[in-house]
Design a protein around this motif. Structure first.
Motif: not given
Length: 542
Positions: A6-7, A12, A15, A108-109, A111-112, A115-116, A153
């Protein structure tokens, strides 16, 4: 092939396992060998590949909307900036399929990362992210490019540098091409209200930047819902809740998220000027990007007015919120200013008519429809409207400019002379005798009256000139006056007129007061919330 990677290379991606058209080891595009599939963006598949010389790249195979995607990419192909993903080439394979060769980023983008961090980023980190994103977008804007699909993203980091990617929806746009764009663009949470109407400019990117900054600070988008329709409706009607936003950022976010695009920052450069600069000494994972000079020569496709970098609100000379507001007013589109002026003139005509009808019975003249009454009403109304229009026109011209008050009073004197002359000849045109109107009761005779009790043309003009010069009428038409309608101003004008009785009582008092009220009711007025915004912004710069 099924791939779990998913790199993001600047596109965008979804996933979930994806069935890719090309397998590892294949070379659908001459000079590049695919190593693995990365994901699927809005317009096609994205692969991690190696060039024959061993360079790691991302290549995107265009599956849909080929012309739209390639057109957007070509506009950005030769634009270079530390905060923009590098685009290397646009190619076609033997089947005439379009491919875009771009920089590969393995991290990671945004967005990821969000989310973390469900509570948002630390403030210093959020500032560094938005500063980097806005720097890249501002560079696009200086070249006449609107990204149109800004969202987390599409934002990445590579070796400590923030990168803006996915130019697939980017569009060249100039001042004359902000309308007529009917294709719905962007992602619902980050779409400006005007996009649904097909009318947009660089402000759609400013809006998306405001949404992302809000999200990075709080962990949530300001407008959310159970369906796309609910989200869109909130964009159109709801105000963002800024209660939890640091006071240093409230003004920038509030202005970026204005419903009316004309009230937002005009482009990324203006927003960048309003943002605090990151302190890279306190940021572990960020690298300070190299300085990028603003290009001297404008893009030949873009009008000069679009490529000129607007003056920073923190520029020397802007020391008060009045200065800042006037500077922004001066840069407003001429068409908007003209529309505003015409609205003021029409309003003044309507208010003048109402107040003149009210003045007649107060002055002892019945509204009976007789020719003499109608002539007098016509003269009074024409004089009233002409005075108000003259004040509004000068106020409109002066409110965005600084000027010497003595010079303005001299100009007002000249305008008053013209208004008095117009009133004098209007009475003659209407065959209106002003003998009874001007002859005072008793034996008192004003020194500027002629022997028969009426002033001559010269006397009429000079005294109206004095009346216009003594009172600062233009300040009552200023958008930045303290109150929408200040009755004390009307009373003060009436008292000054009483000292210069070119028109006898009670007409002098009524005319002056009603003109003051009409001008204030008709002239634009800056709302209190906008005044607070300017005050906060100017304090943040000093």
């Amino acid at each position: 092939m099924v791939d779990q990677h998913h790199d993001g290379p600047g596109d965008s991606v979804e996933k979930r396992p994806i069935n890719f058209t090309h397998t590892s080891g294949s070379s659908p595009l001459e000079g590049y060998t695919i190593k693995r599939g990365i994901g699927v963006g809005g317009f096609g598949e994205v692969y991690f590949a190696l060039s024959d010389g061993g360079k790691e790249v991302a290549i995107k195979r265009i599956q849909r909307h080929l012309d739209i995607e390639l057109r957007g990419m070509r506009q950005c192909l030769n634009i270079k900036h530390p905060n923009l993903l590098c685009l290397f080439d646009i190619r076609q394979d033997e089947q005439d399929t379009g491919w875009i060769v771009m920089e590969f980023i393995s991290g990671k983008n945004l967005k990821e990362l969000l989310e973390e961090s469900p509570q948002g980023f630390p403030r210093d980190q959020a500032v560094a992210w938005i500063h980097g994103i806005t720097s890249g977008v501002a560079h696009l804007h200086r070249h006449g490019i609107v990204h149109r699909d800004l969202k987390p993203a599409n934002i990445f980091m590579d070796d400590g540098l923030v990168k803006v990617g996915d130019y697939g929806l980017s569009k060249f746009i100039s001042c004359s091409r902000q309308g007529g764009q009917t294709e719905s663009v962007g992602t619902f949470h980050y779409m400006a209200p005007e996009i649904g109407k097909g009318k947009y400019g660089k402000q759609v990117d400013v809006y998306a930047l405001g949404i992302m900054f809000y999200e990075m600070l709080t962990g949530d988008v300001p407008f959310d819902g159970e369906s796309s329709q609910e989200i869109i409706m909130k964009h159109l009607t709801d105000e963002p809740d800024l209660a939890g936003i640091d006071s240093r950022f409230k003004l920038a976010i509030s202005k970026a998220l204005e419903k009316d695009a004309s009230k937002r920052f005009r482009d990324g450069t203006e927003l960048l000027d309003a943002l605090p600069k990151p302190d890279y000494t306190r940021l572990k994972y960020f690298t300070k990007p190299p300085e990028v000079p603003v290009p001297v020569a404008p893009d030949p496709r873009v009008r000069v007015s679009e490529t000129t970098v607007p003056k920073s609100p923190a520029s020397p000379g802007l020391t008060t919120w009045y200065d800042l507001a006037r500077s922004e007013l001066k840069s407003s589109p001429s068409r908007d200013r003209l529309t505003q002026l015409l609205g003021s003139l029409l309003t003044a005509s309507l208010v003048s008519t109402i107040l003149t009808l009210i003045m007649l019975p107060i002055g002892g003249i019945p509204i009976d429809g007789q020719p003499g009454t109608m002539s007098f009403f016509g003269w009074l109304l024409t004089s009233h409207i002409s005075f108000c229009w003259a004040i509004l026109l000068l106020g409109h011209y002066w409110e965005s400019r600084k000027g010497d008050e003595i010079i303005r009073r001299l100009v007002m004197f000249g305008v008053g002379v013209g208004a008095g002359t117009l009133a004098f000849f209007t009475a003659s045109f209407l065959n209106l005798s002003l003998v009874d109107f001007h002859r005072p009761s008793g034996s008192m005779q004003w020194p500027w009256m002629a022997a028969n009790g009426i002033p001559t043309l010269g006397q009429y003009a000079i005294n109206y000139g004095i009346l216009f010069a003594v009172i600062c009428w233009w300040k009552q038409a200023d958008s930045f006056r303290p109150a929408r309608i200040d009755l004390l101003n009307a009373v003060a004008c009436a008292l000054v007129t009483w000292l210069l009785p070119i028109v006898p009582l009670p007409w002098s008092l009524m005319m002056a007061a009603s003109i003051s009220i009409t001008v204030q009711a008709s002239a634009p007025f800056l709302p209190e919330k906008d005044r607070k915004r300017y005050k906060i912004q100017i304090r943040s710069y000093h």
